[in-house]
Write an enzyme that holds these catalytic residues in place. Structure first.
Site, PDB file in Angstrom:
ATOM      1  N   PRO A 239       6.008 -17.396  87.659  1.00  0.00           N
ATOM      2  CA  PRO A 239       6.313 -17.259  89.089  1.00  0.00           C
ATOM      3  C   PRO A 239       5.135 -16.675  89.858  1.00  0.00           C
ATOM      4  O   PRO A 239       4.431 -15.790  89.380  1.00  0.00           O
ATOM      5  CB  PRO A 239       7.515 -16.301  89.102  1.00  0.00           C
ATOM      6  CG  PRO A 239       8.089 -16.372  87.737  1.00  0.00           C
ATOM      7  CD  PRO A 239       6.955 -16.660  86.813  1.00  0.00           C
ATOM      8  N   THR A 241       2.306 -18.131  90.874  1.00  0.00           N
ATOM      9  CA  THR A 241       0.948 -18.602  90.588  1.00  0.00           C
ATOM     10  C   THR A 241       0.477 -19.690  91.546  1.00  0.00           C
ATOM     11  O   THR A 241      -0.676 -20.105  91.479  1.00  0.00           O
ATOM     12  CB  THR A 241       0.851 -19.122  89.147  1.00  0.00           C
ATOM     13  OG1 THR A 241       1.929 -20.032  88.892  1.00  0.00           O
ATOM     14  CG2 THR A 241       0.941 -17.974  88.148  1.00  0.00           C
ATOM     15  N   GLU A 461       0.443  13.167  79.895  1.00  0.00           N
ATOM     16  CA  GLU A 461      -0.522  12.219  80.474  1.00  0.00           C
ATOM     17  C   GLU A 461      -1.941  12.517  79.981  1.00  0.00           C
ATOM     18  O   GLU A 461      -2.737  11.589  79.778  1.00  0.00           O
ATOM     19  CB  GLU A 461      -0.462  12.273  82.004  1.00  0.00           C
ATOM     20  CG  GLU A 461       0.890  11.921  82.602  1.00  0.00           C
ATOM     21  CD  GLU A 461       1.367  10.544  82.186  1.00  0.00           C
ATOM     22  OE1 GLU A 461       0.522   9.664  81.900  1.00  0.00           O
ATOM     23  OE2 GLU A 461       2.590  10.325  82.119  1.00  0.00           O
TER      24      GLU A 461
END
Length: 658
Positions: A239, A241, A461
């Site tokens: 989807p 593209t 993190e």
């Protein structure tokens, strides 16, 4: 005869079926009005007044209507000259013929009313005539009996018009036009024109569709060598593209009629309508050939037959598909009608639709690489007012795995962010914020987080950043933040290397970096938390892919259980035995645990640097690659930038926050 184009010439009113309805209503009202006009000079009176008139000898005749409990009062000629009856005598439109009463009254009980009249006549020795009669409104009765049928027919006509999608008088508004095609005929003069210049990237796909356009413009160039016009081309790809955009460009470039519609436009609640619309569509295209038909989302009607049809009934969608197959295969070589279709689910399409002679060409529209992303940015930046000359190469590198629609969204989001900040032009930082917004979600600075939770998030993190810095094949870090975004409490952004193939050591390094967050919690606090959910989900998918899809596990060997045809999803059994399933589970767990222990060892060896990085993250909340270089020094695995290759990794794995 020449057509009069003078705008001042009065236009003749168009005939409308509503005129017929108006005439019928007017006739009904007219009958009702004129039917009661004979009593327009009649006044209503009461029983007491009638008795007074009777005593005075003013009444010549009384007609008692027994079925409606009304009485008609007829006056004598002498009474009409009296002042007391002046109102009814002046209102009289017709001469007194004895047919039109001057008064009318409603009585109660018939026997009492009759006795009162008889008594007054006897007392005053009157010769007033008393008659009895009944009345019936034949026209009104007929109307009342017909009204239910008229309403039912009217509602049925209205619903049929609504379902056929047209207004009264138009071609689509007729009751039996529901089987007509809903395809929109592209008009290059009035519709917005899209050309191949507006389609960036997609060089291979553009070349294919340009050849189709050229074939319709100049067929002799190809047929002179014995070639035949292709029957159809199928645009396949993820989807966003640019499949539909490519079809719009074909409509803008081709100087031939272009019929555009969606696969769902064939679907209707009535049996046989889909097949009828297919026939009508191809009939129109043949009449206007050379022409192009574009069917978007063709999987709505092109799904493989016989799947999920547990009822055994004749499926309307299958009838539509059968008609489409017949029409596509029934073209002559000289009709010059080409069918373009687009879908992102080619695996579910029927094999008969995909064979040569129907969709001769399958054009794969892939996600853009870094060079194509740069071209897409150039297209979408044209209408945007920027404050500086943007480095498009930098923006292309910051958006790995983005589709054309994603890049258009980035440009639009950057403009909205700049407007929100009261800026006169869009800056580079606005684009970076837009990428963060799309990838990570909305920033939530007001989310309540305790100091202990914030410290855990910072070390989590920092663990990701440290392990990715220390492993050779892990993606280079861009920035780390502990500001909550979307559903994540913290995030680490990476810039993956774009490659066509992935080796086991590269996947293992990425898994090790992904497990660095939980490993940091274990090393620093000797506790783990639920914050590593997305990390665990990602490494589990990667490990399962290594074992069951890519055949990268020594224990199971060179074997894959991946089915590219998509048939496995319709089966109720696994393609391997229970014993193999146990081996798969064991190997997946073994791979993940090995990388987890490897991450713990790396962090224990660099515990002081991990602590320094986490403290800086707690202080600044957002740190970049430069901050890591100050703590760790230059990354030993950084390579000199080479020519960028096409990327194989999906966006959800590329740049999703950890």
């Amino acid at each position: 005869m020449a057509k009069d184009n003078n705008p001042n010439t009065p236009k003749k009113p168009r005939f409308s079926s509503w005129w017929i309805y108006g005439v019928i209503i007017a006739l009904i009202l007219g009958f009702q009005f004129f039917g009661s006009a004979t009593f327009s000079n009649t006044e209503k009176t009461t029983t007491s007044e009638m008795q007074e008139f009777l005593r005075n000898g003013d009444i010549s005749k009384i007609v008692i209507i027994t079925n409606t409990r009304k009485a008609k009062i007829f006056l004598t000629d002498e009474a009409l000259k009296k002042d007391v009856h002046k109102g009814v005598s002046e209102k009289s439109l017709l001469p007194s013929t004895g047919m039109v009463p001057q008064y009318i009254l409603d009585y109660g009980d018939l026997q009492i009313f009759q006795n009162e009249i008889t008594e007054i006549k006897k007392e005053n020795n009157l010769d007033t005539i008393v008659e009895f009669d009944t009345e019936s409104n034949i026209f009104g009765d007929i109307i009342l009996s017909l009204i239910p049928f008229i309403l039912i027919i009217g509602i049925w006509i209205y619903l049929m018009r609504r379902m056929s999608g047209g207004g009264a008088g138009g071609a689509g508004g007729q009751i039996f036009n529901i089987g007509k095609s809903k395809a929109k005929l592209f008009d290059e003069k009035t519709d917005t024109r899209t050309s191949f210049k507006d389609v960036a990237g997609l060089e291979g796909a553009k070349e294919e569709v340009q050849e189709i356009v050229e074939f319709l413009r100049n067929p002799d160039k190809y047929t002179s060598l014995g070639g035949k016009i292709p029957k159809g081309a199928l645009l396949v790809g993820p989807p966003g593209t640019g499949k539909t955009l490519l079809a719009k460009a074909v409509a803008g470039e081709a100087k031939v009629p272009f019929f555009s519609l969606s696969g769902s436009d064939f679907v209707e609640m009535f049996v046989g309508v889909g097949a009828s619309r297919v026939r009508d569509l191809f009939k129109q295209a043949k009449d206007k050939s050379p022409a192009i038909i574009f069917i978007d989302e063709i999987d709505a009607i092109g799904r493989a037959r016989g799947k999920n049809n547990f009822t055994g009934s004749n499926d309307e969608r299958e009838n539509t598909l059968n008609q489409l197959l017949t029409e596509m295969d029934g073209f002559g070589t000289n009709t010059n009608v080409i069918v373009l279709a687009a879908t992102n689910r080619a695996d579910v399409l029927d094999k008969a639709l995909m064979r040569a002679g129907r969709f001769d060409r399958q054009i794969y529209v892939d996600l853009p690489d870094i060079r194509e992303r740069k071209e897409i940015f150039e297209v979408h930046l044209r209408p945007i007012k920027t404050a500086e000359t943007l480095d498009l190469d930098f923006l292309a590198k910051q958006t790995p795995g983005f589709s054309g629609a994603d890049i258009a969204n980035v440009c639009n989001e950057a403009a909205l962010i700049a407007a929100r900040k009261e800026r006169k032009a869009v800056t580079k930082q606005d684009f970076l914020d837009a990428v963060d917004r799309i990838v990570g979600g909305l920033e939530k600075k007001n989310k309540i987080i305790t100091p202990e939770e914030k410290k855990t998030i910072a070390y989590h993190e920092a663990g990701h950043a440290t392990v990715s810095w220390m492993t050779e094949h892990a993606a280079p870090l861009v920035k780390v933040t502990i500001v909550p975004r979307g559903q994540s409490l913290g995030a680490a952004w990476y810039l993956p290397e774009e490659r066509l193939i992935v080796r086991p050591e590269q996947m293992l390094d990425e898994m090790c970096a992904t497990m660095g967050g939980r490993a940091a919690e274990k090393v620093m606090f000797n506790k783990i938390s639920t914050g590593a959910l997305s990390d665990l989900e990602k490494v589990t998918k990667q490990a399962r892919a290594m074992v069951t899809i890519y055949g990268l596990n020594d224990t199971l060997g060179n074997i894959t259980y991946y089915d590219s045809s998509g048939q496995n999803e319709y089966g109720f059994s696994k393609p391997y035995s229970e014993e193999t399933a146990q081996k798969i589970d064991t190997e997946i767990s073994k791979i993940i645990e090995e990388q987890y222990q490897r991450a713990i060892k790396l962090l224990e060896d660099n515990k002081d640097k991990l602590t320094e990085l986490a403290e800086r993250l707690l202080e600044k909340e957002v740190i970049f690659k430069d901050d890591l270089e100050k703590i760790f020094g230059k990354r030993p695995f950084d390579k000199v930038e080479e020519e960028v290759k096409v990327e194989e990794i999906k966006p959800s794995e590329d740049q999703s926050p950890e």
